[in-house]
Design an enzyme around this catalytic site. Structure first.
Site, mmCIF file in Angstrom:
data_model
loop_
_atom_site.group_PDB
_atom_site.id
_atom_site.type_symbol
_atom_site.label_atom_id
_atom_site.label_comp_id
_atom_site.label_asym_id
_atom_site.label_seq_id
_atom_site.Cartn_x
_atom_site.Cartn_y
_atom_site.Cartn_z
ATOM 1 N N ASP A 28 0.863 -1.190 0.000
ATOM 2 C CA ASP A 28 0.000 0.000 0.000
ATOM 3 C C ASP A 28 0.901 1.242 0.000
ATOM 4 O OD1 ASP A 28 -3.226 0.311 1.306
ATOM 5 O OD2 ASP A 28 -1.982 2.078 0.956
ATOM 6 N N GLY A 71 -4.957 4.865 2.381
ATOM 7 C CA GLY A 71 -4.957 3.910 3.498
ATOM 8 C C GLY A 71 -4.209 4.499 4.695
ATOM 9 N N TYR A 83 -13.977 7.011 -13.211
ATOM 10 C CA TYR A 83 -13.739 5.932 -12.246
ATOM 11 C C TYR A 83 -14.229 4.599 -12.823
ATOM 12 C CZ TYR A 83 -14.662 2.864 -8.290
ATOM 13 O OH TYR A 83 -14.720 1.777 -7.458
HETATM 14 N N1 UFG Z 1 -26.096 10.265 -0.261
HETATM 15 C C1 UFG Z 1 -26.752 11.304 0.383
HETATM 16 N N2 UFG Z 1 -26.029 12.053 1.281
HETATM 17 C C2 UFG Z 1 -24.714 11.827 1.567
HETATM 18 C C3 UFG Z 1 -24.066 10.754 0.907
HETATM 19 C C4 UFG Z 1 -24.791 9.996 -0.021
HETATM 20 O O1 UFG Z 1 -27.936 11.570 0.146
HETATM 21 O O2 UFG Z 1 -24.124 12.541 2.390
HETATM 22 C C5 UFG Z 1 -26.859 9.445 -1.219
HETATM 23 C C6 UFG Z 1 -26.282 9.493 -2.630
HETATM 24 O O3 UFG Z 1 -26.772 10.578 -3.342
HETATM 25 C C7 UFG Z 1 -26.737 8.125 -3.170
HETATM 26 C C8 UFG Z 1 -26.717 7.208 -1.937
HETATM 27 O O4 UFG Z 1 -26.747 8.092 -0.805
HETATM 28 O O5 UFG Z 1 -28.049 8.223 -3.629
HETATM 29 C C9 UFG Z 1 -25.476 6.354 -1.830
HETATM 30 O O6 UFG Z 1 -24.330 7.186 -1.999
HETATM 31 P P1 UFG Z 1 -22.837 6.727 -1.653
HETATM 32 O O7 UFG Z 1 -21.947 7.899 -1.932
HETATM 33 O O8 UFG Z 1 -22.795 6.105 -0.300
HETATM 34 O O9 UFG Z 1 -22.569 5.564 -2.690
HETATM 35 P P2 UFG Z 1 -22.623 5.591 -4.287
HETATM 36 O O10 UFG Z 1 -23.855 4.798 -4.646
HETATM 37 O O11 UFG Z 1 -22.518 6.919 -4.895
HETATM 38 O O12 UFG Z 1 -21.232 4.921 -4.625
HETATM 39 C C10 UFG Z 1 -20.974 3.581 -4.566
HETATM 40 C C11 UFG Z 1 -19.481 3.348 -4.376
HETATM 41 C C12 UFG Z 1 -18.692 3.855 -5.554
HETATM 42 C C13 UFG Z 1 -19.260 3.272 -6.802
HETATM 43 C C14 UFG Z 1 -20.724 3.563 -6.899
HETATM 44 C C15 UFG Z 1 -21.345 2.958 -8.112
HETATM 45 O O13 UFG Z 1 -19.050 3.983 -3.201
HETATM 46 O O14 UFG Z 1 -17.351 3.497 -5.425
HETATM 47 O O15 UFG Z 1 -21.394 3.039 -5.761
HETATM 48 O O16 UFG Z 1 -22.549 3.575 -8.393
HETATM 49 F F1 UFG Z 1 -18.665 3.768 -7.891
#
Ligand code: UFG
Length: 329
Positions: free
Chosen positions: A30, A35, A145
């Site tokens: 790493d 990390g 990504y």
């Molecule tokens: N969300 C909020 N408020 C926050 C954070 C997230 O409303 O503070 C919502 C987002 O808009 C989304 C859901 O919660 O609708 C999940 O969001 P995350 O950021 O937790 O996760 P993502 O679905 O965006 O991302 C995940 C992985 C990524 C990957 C992606 C694929 O973390 O690495 O899924 O869609 F690329």
């Protein structure tokens, strides 16, 4: 020995624990850019872990590790994973995720190491054409990504054809929760993910929790995702590695729970779990969020014998314990 790249990170470190608990000798490689050295120190207390600091972008760093140890297989996590950052700084993603992995694969070929489990993502599918998403869903990523992960998937296919390098590609949905003994956890800076952001807002009054949009075409208007527990996910990596050893065959699997939860449902579950009301504000949609994503993971169940055992409440409870520890509460 098993070489785990990115083993000081969130999913990587939980997978290290799973492998050492199963009796494997693990080397973590790493560069500690995302990390944490504290995670490595904790892992060393848990079991037989060797740490080699290095960067996949420097082929000599990785070549030295392959020369020094007898490596049987790689579990490859080391990557940047912020969708938004990848849009504004694509070079960082291609250099690290694609070029770094190319260095790793070339080094594997030179040292005749022919097994790799690769950390991919449902982001390689892009905007879903249907749900639940199975492995044959078209792959059209909508951000750098996802493009970087899909490019590596293609490289793995080409390296199999040319050199017989065998890979298991694991496409994760939304990973959640922390070590059930609260030794390691989700520690991103900045934190962008849903559950840790809800939890942080409980302890840090400057971090009011925001829901990104409640006008999606879903029953309660908020986005639906498939939250898979990180310890279940770690188990899937070991099953995938053992499957690869048995079959010597490249393959690809989705890893999710096949259940969708909306942002509001997750938020409500967090309030119930901690038995407290949490401040929340509805704000604009975040760019690039599809309305609904959840997996069909039947293949992982039938071929790998993997079934997720933990509920979203388990993920929330462990995330809460970990956040308390981070805030010294
Ligand atoms: N969300 C909020 N408020 C926050 C954070 C997230 O409303 O503070 C919502 C987002 O808009 C989304 C859901 O919660 O609708 C999940 O969001 P995350 O950021 O937790 O996760 P993502 O679905 O965006 O991302 C995940 C992985 C990524 C990957 C992606 C694929 O973390 O690495 O899924 O869609 F690329």
């Amino acid at each position: 020995m098993i070489l785990i790249t990115g083993g000081a990170g969130y999913i990587g470190s939980h997978t290290v624990v799973n492998f050492i608990n199963a009796g494997y000798e693990v080397i973590v490689f790493d560069n500690l850019s995302t990390g944490h050295i504290e995670t490595i120190e904790t892992l060393k207390q848990i079991g037989n872990v060797t740490f080699e600091k290095g960067d996949l972008k420097n082929i000599n760093d990785i070549d030295e590790v392959f020369s020094k140890y007898k490596i049987d297989a790689i579990i490859h996590f080391a990557a940047y994973s912020l969708v938004g950052e990848s849009v504004v700084n694509p070079a960082k993603y291609y250099r690290n995720n694609v070029f770094g992995t190319l260095n790793l694969l070339e080094t594997m070929v030179v040292h005749n190491v022919k097994k790799i489990v690769f950390s991919s993502t449902c982001a390689t599918y892009g905007e879903p054409k249907y749900v639940p998403i199975d492995e044959s869903h078209p792959q059209n990523p909508i951000n750098p990504y996802g493009n970087s992960k899909l490019t590596v998937e293609k490289m793995l296919g080409d390296f199999d054809t040319a050199y017989g390098l065998k890979s298991i590609i694991l496409r994760y949905f939304n990973v959640a929760g922390c070590d059930s003994q609260n030794r390691i956890g989700e520690w991103h800076e900045p934190e962008t993910h849903l559950i840790p952001n809800i939890m942080k807002s409980v302890f840090d009054k400057g971090q009011k929790f925001k829901i990104f949009g409640d006008d999606y075409n879903t029953p309660d208007g908020t986005c639906i995702r498939d939250y898979v527990n990180v310890e279940d996910l770690a188990q899937a990596h070991r099953l995938a590695y053992e499957y690869l050893c048995r079959t010597d065959k490249s393959d690809v699997f989705n890893l999710g729970t096949e259940n969708g939860n909306s942002v509001k449902q997750v938020f409500d579950e967090c309030e119930k779990a901690i038995n407290k009301s949490i401040d929340v504000e509805i704000v604009e949609r975040r760019q690039g969020d599809p309305a609904v994503l959840y997996s069909n993971s039947a293949k992982a169940e039938s071929v790998l014998g993997w079934t997720p055992k933990k509920s979203i409440r388990d993920s929330i409870n462990t995330a809460f314990e970990w956040t308390k520890k981070q805030y010294n509460v």
